[in-house]
Design an enzyme around this catalytic site. Structure first.
Site, PDB file in Angstrom:
ATOM      1  N   GLU A  65     -10.336 -17.287  -2.354  1.00 56.35           N
ATOM      2  CA  GLU A  65     -11.045 -16.266  -1.564  1.00 56.35           C
ATOM      3  C   GLU A  65     -12.399 -16.042  -2.252  1.00 56.35           C
ATOM      4  OE1 GLU A  65      -9.469 -12.260  -1.798  1.00 56.35           O
ATOM      5  OE2 GLU A  65     -10.527 -11.629   0.029  1.00 56.35           O
ATOM      6  N   HIS A 110      -0.983 -12.549   7.013  1.00 54.70           N
ATOM      7  CA  HIS A 110      -1.810 -12.046   5.896  1.00 54.70           C
ATOM      8  C   HIS A 110      -2.346 -10.674   6.295  1.00 54.70           C
ATOM      9  CE1 HIS A 110      -5.144 -13.007   2.733  1.00 54.70           C
ATOM     10  NE2 HIS A 110      -4.856 -11.716   2.763  1.00 54.70           N
TER      11      HIS A 110
HETATM   12  N1  ADE Z   1      -5.788  -6.637  -1.625  1.00 60.91           N
HETATM   13  C1  ADE Z   1      -6.002  -6.169  -0.395  1.00 60.91           C
HETATM   14  N2  ADE Z   1      -6.853  -6.965   0.266  1.00 60.91           N
HETATM   15  C2  ADE Z   1      -7.176  -7.982  -0.569  1.00 60.91           C
HETATM   16  C3  ADE Z   1      -8.001  -9.122  -0.476  1.00 60.91           C
HETATM   17  N3  ADE Z   1      -8.679  -9.426   0.628  1.00 60.91           N
HETATM   18  N4  ADE Z   1      -8.105  -9.936  -1.557  1.00 60.91           N
HETATM   19  C4  ADE Z   1      -7.440  -9.657  -2.677  1.00 60.91           C
HETATM   20  N5  ADE Z   1      -6.653  -8.598  -2.820  1.00 60.91           N
HETATM   21  C5  ADE Z   1      -6.511  -7.759  -1.772  1.00 60.91           C
HETATM   22 ZN    ZN Z   2      -5.479 -10.268   1.452  1.00 57.41          ZN
END
Ligand code: ADE
Ligand code: ZN
Length: 318
Positions: A190, A7
């Site tokens: 997230e 990631h």
């Molecule tokens: N694009 C880059 N970093 C990201 C993240 N942490 N969450 C969502 N989109 C992203």
């Molecule tokens: Zn990300």
């Protein structure tokens, strides 16, 4: 110990000094006074605060050379962190929207990735990511343009603002990518709650969930992820910086390990969140006092969760 990094947004490895160098080289004026001014803004209230700066800084990436340089700098740093396999994200759609062609972007990145093994001892794969705050038709057009370059892709992913942007409209594209032989992932859980993780699994049928930390709020989902060995790519420093969790002490990483989840540690956008993969490992070790065995589990999880072949995984695990 050796890790796979699963990631990692290449654009999120753009260090402030490099951003200003590229701005000068490409005759672009950044909306920040200098490196210190830019760094002083890396105190985010939420995901969107970060994304606004992240997209603004992308402006300095214009040529194939810029993309190759960015990618190579990440690979060199990742190798120092113990990364032997990197499956990196590239926001191709965001570059197309500002008039930089898929050939330029993918050409530059793939030039560096081709040499990743010989130059840095890191095997690599490229995952192109699409933006969930924009219509799915835009993502489909970007996918067509990425494919037309002929650059080998490992998979597709979904990122950007999460809450209020459902995954379902992207289902046909995810289906198409699978039919094209690509792997599929998506950011979920997230800033969004556990329902976003369910949706990524149900509507997009992803093989890995990026972040997925809020899955911990739903015991049925935790059991589903555990029983099906569905990997979660956690990014602890990112989650703290973006206030997805109130503090490192409140991060669910340790609980995810205890629950037997196939959780991995990654750096997400290391130039923006205070560190690379080794810094993330150090942060969770110091916060949770992880044992040597738990760190080894994180390392082994990352290899297992990668898209390497079973034979390549077995070799790295031995
Ligand atoms: N694009 C880059 N970093 C990201 C993240 N942490 N969450 C969502 N989109 C992203
Ligand atoms: Zn990300």
């Amino acid at each position: 110990m050796t890790f796979a990094e699963l990631h990692l947004h290449l654009e999120g490895t753009l260090e402030p000094e490099h951003a200003f160098q590229l701005a000068e080289r490409n005759h672009i004026t950044l909306p920040w006074r200098d490196v210190d001014d830019l760094r002083s803004r890396y105190d985010y209230g939420c995901l969107q605060d970060f994304l606004d700066i992240y997209y603004a800084n992308m402006e300095v990436l214009r040529t194939g050379e810029d993309f190759a340089e960015l990618t190579d700098a990440y690979l060199a740093r990742a190798a120092k962190a113990g990364v032997v396999r990197a499956e990196v994200f590239l926001d191709v759609q965001a570059h197309l929207a500002r008039g930089v062609s898929a050939e330029t972007v993918l050409g530059g990145v793939s030039e560096a990735l081709r040499e990743s093994e010989s130059n840095h001892g890191v095997s690599s794969g490229l995952i192109v990511t699409f933006l969930r705050h924009l219509p799915a038709e835009d993502a489909e057009r970007a996918y067509d343009q990425a494919l037309a370059t002929g650059v080998e892709l490992l998979g597709i992913g979904l990122c950007s603002s999460e809450v209020g942007f459902p995954a379902a409209p992207f289902a046909p594209l995810w289906e198409r990518a699978r039919a094209d032989g690509l792997h599929t992932v998506a950011h979920a859980g997230e800033e969004g709650d556990a329902s976003y993780v369910w949706e990524a699994l149900r509507d997009l049928k992803v093989e890995r969930v990026d972040h997925g930390i809020r899955a911990m709020e739903d015991p049925t989902l935790v059991a589903h992820l555990r029983d099906n060995r569905i990997p979660l790519t956690a990014c602890p420093l990112s989650n703290v910086r973006l206030k997805a969790v109130p503090s490192m002490a409140a991060h669910p990483l340790s609980a995810m390990l205890d629950a037997g989840l196939l959780v991995t540690v990654n750096s997400d956008d290391p130039a923006y969140f205070g560190g690379y993969l080794d810094d993330n490992i150090a942060a969770v070790c110091s916060e949770f006092g992880l044992t040597e065995l738990q760190v080894a589990t994180l390392a082994n999880n990352s290899i297992e969760a990668s898209f390497l072949s079973p034979a390549e995984k077995a070799q790295l695990l031995s």
